[in-house]
Motif scaffolding. Structure first.
Motif, mmCIF file in Angstrom:
data_model
loop_
_atom_site.group_PDB
_atom_site.id
_atom_site.type_symbol
_atom_site.label_atom_id
_atom_site.label_comp_id
_atom_site.label_asym_id
_atom_site.label_seq_id
_atom_site.Cartn_x
_atom_site.Cartn_y
_atom_site.Cartn_z
ATOM 1 N N PHE A 90 0.802 -1.190 0.065
ATOM 2 C CA PHE A 90 -0.092 -0.016 0.073
ATOM 3 C C PHE A 90 0.766 1.082 -0.098
ATOM 4 C CE2 PHE A 90 -3.397 -2.887 1.382
ATOM 5 C CZ PHE A 90 -4.334 -2.424 0.612
ATOM 6 N N GLU A 91 2.020 1.194 0.873
ATOM 7 C CA GLU A 91 2.848 2.447 0.611
ATOM 8 C C GLU A 91 3.366 2.648 -0.566
ATOM 9 O OE1 GLU A 91 6.659 3.945 3.453
ATOM 10 O OE2 GLU A 91 6.626 1.643 2.963
ATOM 11 N N ALA A 92 3.591 1.435 -1.547
ATOM 12 C CA ALA A 92 4.520 1.506 -2.465
ATOM 13 C C ALA A 92 3.579 1.920 -3.797
ATOM 14 C CB ALA A 92 4.810 0.057 -3.268
ATOM 15 N N ILE A 93 2.139 1.705 -3.681
ATOM 16 C CA ILE A 93 1.041 2.321 -4.678
ATOM 17 C C ILE A 93 0.625 3.444 -4.218
ATOM 18 C CG2 ILE A 93 0.502 -0.094 -5.242
ATOM 19 C CD1 ILE A 93 -1.927 0.125 -3.785
ATOM 20 N N GLY A 94 1.069 4.168 -3.104
ATOM 21 C CA GLY A 94 0.705 5.634 -3.070
ATOM 22 C C GLY A 94 -0.118 5.897 -1.641
ATOM 23 N N ALA A 95 -0.338 5.014 -0.733
ATOM 24 C CA ALA A 95 -1.011 5.242 0.616
ATOM 25 C C ALA A 95 -0.165 6.258 1.162
ATOM 26 C CB ALA A 95 -1.341 4.236 1.206
ATOM 27 N N GLN A 96 -0.741 7.354 1.784
ATOM 28 C CA GLN A 96 0.184 8.354 2.670
ATOM 29 C C GLN A 96 0.003 7.890 4.032
ATOM 30 O OE1 GLN A 96 -1.526 9.178 -0.183
ATOM 31 N NE2 GLN A 96 -0.851 11.310 -0.738
#
Length: 314
Positions: A90-96
């Motif tokens: 999720f961090e890699a796909i753009g979750a802040q």
């Protein structure tokens, strides 16, 4: 404050600042907004949840945040993917930021130490539940205005309650007089707070907080006579009648009506149970806004639709 994972590590000043932020959001004095900022938050709930999960989602949507909703039953967790790898995805796909509930204690804290983005604890086993604690103490703050000397009795399954743990830590930090009341097998000797009988507690408590019996966390399953439990350890109508006129009744829910509290008292005059749920949205908005702002400050890019200096509270 990069993450929000524990009330034990929070200072009095940090907690009071969050309470002021919640109040400003609830009263409309501040309207934090991430609309048109393309902010994404992933909600990773590895345990069932109604209030916490939906409250976070409402808070996120009110803030104009895109919600990435994770469902264990249709995820790669069933293929053996670790919590860390899921969160890193999720961090890699753009979750802040990540909101996570997990059945294992300290799993959330370990994850927070491993990720670059903020992690918010939605409950970790029988460990802590800091956002529940925050909405609970905000409800008390609305009622009493301060915590110094406030007598708060937490009643029920202390041993298995992350809510009891987080509230005890936070309330002690704020200067409240915290007591527990529980049957012997529900007591937790690792927590250094006094235990008193519920009949003693109802006479002088400012806050009576009831807890659900968390049978799913019990290793030794004991037969539970619900009627007998209410009569001996719960808030009955008779005990309610002996509360101080200014006292309030609280419960983090879900409520087992007729077990820890008489069914007729859930929405009684002194009950603040549904007010707690309402306050959950404002409280989680404040936490999300706080960690995201800290993240943006570190990046040197504040784009929230309002100026940073407007968030200074008196």
């Amino acid at each position: 404050m990069k993450d929000f994972v524990s009330m034990k590590s929070m200072s009095k000043a940090q907690i009071l600042d969050l309470l002021k932020r919640i109040e400003a959001i609830e009263t409309g004095k501040q309207c934090p907004s991430f609309h048109n900022q393309n902010v994404f938050i992933a909600n990773l709930f590895y345990e069932p949840s109604t209030r916490t999960k939906m409250s976070f989602e409402v808070a996120e949507k009110r803030l104009g945040i895109h919600v990435l909703d994770f469902h264990v039953e249709s995820s790669s967790a069933l293929k053996g993917e670790t919590v860390y790898d899921t969160a890193k995805t999720f961090e890699a796909i753009g979750a802040q930021a990540i909101v996570i509930r997990h059945p294992k204690e300290n799993e959330v804290q370990k994850l927070a130490a491993s990720l670059d983005i903020p992690v918010i604890n939605g409950g970790d086993g029988a460990g802590e539940h800091p956002t529940q604690s925050l909405l609970d103490i905000y409800t008390m703050y609305q009622e009493f205005g301060s915590f110094e000397g406030l007598k708060v009795t937490i009643v029920g399954d202390i041993k298995h309650s992350r809510v009891a743990r987080s509230n005890a830590y936070a309330l002690k930090t704020l200067g409240a007089d915290v007591r527990f009341s529980a049957k012997e097998s529900f007591q937790d000797e690792t927590l250094d707070y006094p235990y008193i009988d519920i009949d003693e507690a109802v006479v002088d408590s400012d806050v009576m907080m009831l807890l659900r019996i968390q049978l799913e966390r019990h290793t030794n399953k004991e037969a539970l006579d619900k009627t007998a439990y209410l009569k001996r350890y719960g808030l009955t109508v008779e005990r309610y009648s002996r509360l101080k006129s200014s006292a309030i009744v609280m419960h983090p829910a879900p409520v087992n009506r007729g077990v820890e509290i008489d069914d007729s008292l859930v929405e009684a005059e002194k009950s603040r149970i549904f007010k707690q749920m309402e306050n959950g949205v404002y409280s989680r908005m404040a936490v999300i806004e706080t960690v995201l702002l800290e993240q943006q400050l570190k990046k040197g890019a504040i784009q929230y639709g309002f100026h940073h200096q407007e968030r200074i509270y008196s």
